[in-house]
Design an enzyme around this catalytic site. Sequence first.
Site: not given
Length: 291
Positions: A2-3, A101, A123
């Site tokens: 994400p930016e 997760h 992740r």
Amino acid sequence: MPELPEVETVRAYLAPRLQDARIDALTLRRPDLRWPMPTAALSHVRGARFGAVRRRGKYLVLELAERADDAPAALLVHLGMSGRLFFDDADGAADAPYLRHEHWRMSLQTPAGPAALRYEDARRFGVLDVLPTLDGGHRLLDGLGIEPLQDGFDGAWIHTQSRGLRTSVKVFLMDARRLVGVGNIYASEACWRAEVNPLGAAGKLSRAACDRLAEGVRSVLGDAIADGGTSLRDFVRGDRNPGYFQQRLDVYDRAGEPCRRCGPDVPIERREQQGRSTYRCPRCQRRPAAG
């Protein structure tokens, strides 16, 4: 990853919903994400209320008010590569079954009723940390560069900062020590809007090219925020819905497709830069940096 637009979208969604919400409980389902979580400091957040929700670069700063003296002043959150931070106000959200997760959850009491703040990350490159004081530093925030949507970022700044640099324009834009929040997607898009070659040397950009590039950065980030960010893989907003800016990408992930400025005879090309994909039009982005 994400930016800036994605993180800003999450911030804007969470800010009014977390305002004055009391933390009734925090459950950590593992001791670490990218780094160990400060479990001792986090154990003191119970009873605190959320205040402002701010963004610094790609980090969220969740300020805490009405807290005990030994509680941190704010929580620091980074979404990493695949993190999702979402607000859940469904009935029984605090006691709902955990997602596969989902690594931490806060049970909240908001002015509108019970809710939960939940974090899932396949992740596990995300971050949950604390800020002891609001005016103090933090190793993850110290040294971050200028914000591209705030005063001070313009063509003159790019021109001054880039003088003498041999690094490419795209790598320059992605250097968080100078400019925060502009990642791979938006650097390529900004260069296309500015008709600047992302592979060219930043130090050779003319002042006119710097002006176009600054406008390209600001416009693409603003448009992406308005569309809720870009959801190519993992990103979802605070309500778990995807962003829609991917439908407006001009070059990123469009290798072989026609340039939207030059027409069907000029396909977008993909190049490798420091292990990442760079996209550009070989015609309208090839003019000299002095142009």
